[in-house]
Design a protein around this motif. Structure first.
Motif: not given
Ligand SMILES: Cc1cc2nc3c(=O)[nH]c(=O)nc-3n(C[C@H](O)[C@H](O)[C@H](O)COP(=O)(O)OP(=O)(O)OC[C@H]3O[C@@H](n4cnc5c(N)ncnc54)[C@H](O)[C@@H]3O)c2cc1C
Length: 458
Positions: A45, A47-48, A52, A220-221, A349
């Motif tokens: 996964t 995150e940016e 997500i 959260g992934g 997401r």
């Protein structure tokens, strides 16, 4: 470095992690060796900037109770997330327009996806004889029972979505065993489904009802799932970044494993039992003691190459996104396989008002996409999204490309020889257990189920 353990697991993808989780639960002594410097395998996964995004699978189908059991076991470390109810809305591209995939009888009658003659033909499906060729391919089975337009606009896109595959290669006995059994046991898909429903209803009166197959992810992934499994199994049991691993049987029917640590030092592990959970091609270097002609039956498993692209928009300005996503039949002649809408059915997401799309390209029909440069992929996606999703221009705030050389195994007629060879090896080397996606199903739920089975086998 020299180590000793009772059980050595090779591979820390979802299968290896689940096996480790259950071995830990059963208080067994084990180690896990993984060539990558992180766990999770295909599940990663990112995150940016408020997005997500998944680099491999986004969701799984909870088709067995073991998935729930695992999430219950690790509930203090990771939370199961059910997809929102709109996941039942799915679309199929026809003539550059998304058409809803019909679910009920009325939708089935009115949809422009299937030919009128095939809709009529469906009425006689229960009266058609079951097939007699166990290696009949999926396209042959569907054409025989349902008609070509159902193959083109229902089964083919489904197969692209799940296998990134080709129905003229996949053999239902191995690739879709439940569908194969439906015809073999009940003589018909429609009649069989109705009879099964009636049987289930009768059973329900005796037993508590089973949960329907729901779509799941992790809050959260999905990396939270794999990291939680590593934590529950015991982080100290994982040896990451191990290169050139090879296994050799010893005189007492145990094994020694040799590899190279990240610092270049040699590592030797003595183990009573080995469980491999890697993809098929890794077995050539892992099992040098197995004769080539036998090993080839296993490693000749063909994998689809898949390119997955995470595309995010801080402000979504296209047509409203509601549903699981859309699939693109081969007949439409596109290099895209499908577009998922993770931000529409999973929480957090994308930033508020934005959207996250997960786009799949390539597969067995378009392996050339794998070698296309990122900017060519970006152009292809930009044109497609403007055409299909009402975007006036294509300026995403997130654009990341992930390539999988060996994404999804294709279960064709060669599975038969593979399974026979695996059984033979298991008899010859009782302390060697070969798992992984070369058998037992390709989905996350299948991998979790196999992980538990491997742990129990020992
Ligand atoms: C792009 C993509 C999309 C997908 N989408 C979905 C989906 O929507 N739903 C779903 O249910 N499933 C999906 N899947 C399938 C799902 O991700 C896999 O079934 C599952 O993650 C595979 O887990 P695994 O542990 O069996 O294999 P892997 O994740 O491949 O793990 C195997 C591990 O073994 C390691 N390894 C290999 N060789 C060696 C060696 N010689 N020494 C040490 N370690 C080694 C690898 O590095 C890897 O970590 C998708 C897969 C891909 C690639």
């Amino acid at each position: 470095m020299e180590l000793q353990t009772d059980i050595l697991i090779v591979g820390a993808g979802l299968t290896g992690l689940t096996t480790a989780h259950y071995l830990q639960k059963n208080s067994r002594s084990f180690l896990v060796v993984e060539q990558a410097t992180h766990v999770g395998g295909a599940i990663q996964t990112g995150e940016e900037n408020g997005f997500i995004f998944e680099q491999g699978p986004s969701t799984g189908v909870m088709n067995n109770e073991i998935v729930r059991e695992v999430f219950d076991d690790i509930s203090s470390l990771c939370t199961l997330e059910w997809a929102a109810n709109n996941v039942n809305k799915r679309f199929i591209l026809k003539n550059n327009r998304w058409q809803p995939l019909p679910s009920g009888v009325l939708g089935g009658i009115t949809t422009p996806l299937f030919k009128f003659s095939d809709k009529l033909r469906l009425l006689t499906e229960p009266f058609r004889k079951p097939g007699t060729n166990p290696n009949e391919t999926l396209d042959q089975l569907v054409k025989r029972r349902m008609g070509k337009s159902f193959l083109d606009y229902a089964v083919d896109p489904f197969i692209l979505g799940v296998y990134a595959g080709d129905p003229s290669y996949l053999v239902p006995r191995f690739a879709l065993p439940k569908l194969y059994q439906l015809e073999q046991n009940y003589g018909s898909f429609i009649g069989g489904s109705v009879k099964m429903q009636l049987e289930k209803r009768k059973l329900k009166e005796k037993k508590p009802p089973k949960q329907p197959h729901r779509i799941f992810s992790a809050k959260g992934g999905l990396h939270n799932l794999t990291h939680a499994l590593m934590q529950s199994a015991g982080k100290e049991k994982f040896l990451l970044g191990i290169q050139q691993l090879s296994l050799l049987p010893t005189d007492n029917n145990h094994f020694k494993a040799e590899g190279i640590l990240p610092n270049g030092e040699k590592i030797l592990i003595q183990a009573n039992q080995i469980i491999t959970t890697t993809g098929a091609s890794s077995l050539h270097s892992l099992l040098p003691f197995v004769e080539n002609h036998l090993l080839n039956n296993i490693t000749n498993l063909h994998y689809a190459k898949v390119v997955q692209v995470a595309v995010g928009f801080n402000h979504w300005l296209g047509t409203p996104i509601d549903g699981f996503g859309g699939l693109i039949p081969s007949k439409e002649n596109k290099q895209l396989l499908g577009v998922l809408y993770p931000s529409a059915f999973l929480s957090h997401r994308a930033p508020e008002g934005g959207a996250l799309l997960s786009i799949f390209l390539g597969g067995v029909r378009h392996p050339e996409v794998f070698d296309m440069p990122d900017n060519a992929i970006r152009q292809l996606i930009g044109i497609s999204l403007q055409e299909w999703m009402g975007l006036k221009s294509f300026n995403p705030d997130l654009f990341q490309v992930f390539r999988y050389q060996e994404a999804i195994p294709q279960y064709g007629a060669d599975c038969e020889a593979r399974f026979i060879t695996l059984d033979r090896l298991q008899q010859q080397f009782p302390s060697l257990h070969i798992g992984g996606n070369l058998r037992g199903g390709i989905g996350m739920a299948d991998r979790i189920k196999q992980g538990k089975q491997l742990a129990n086998e020992i």
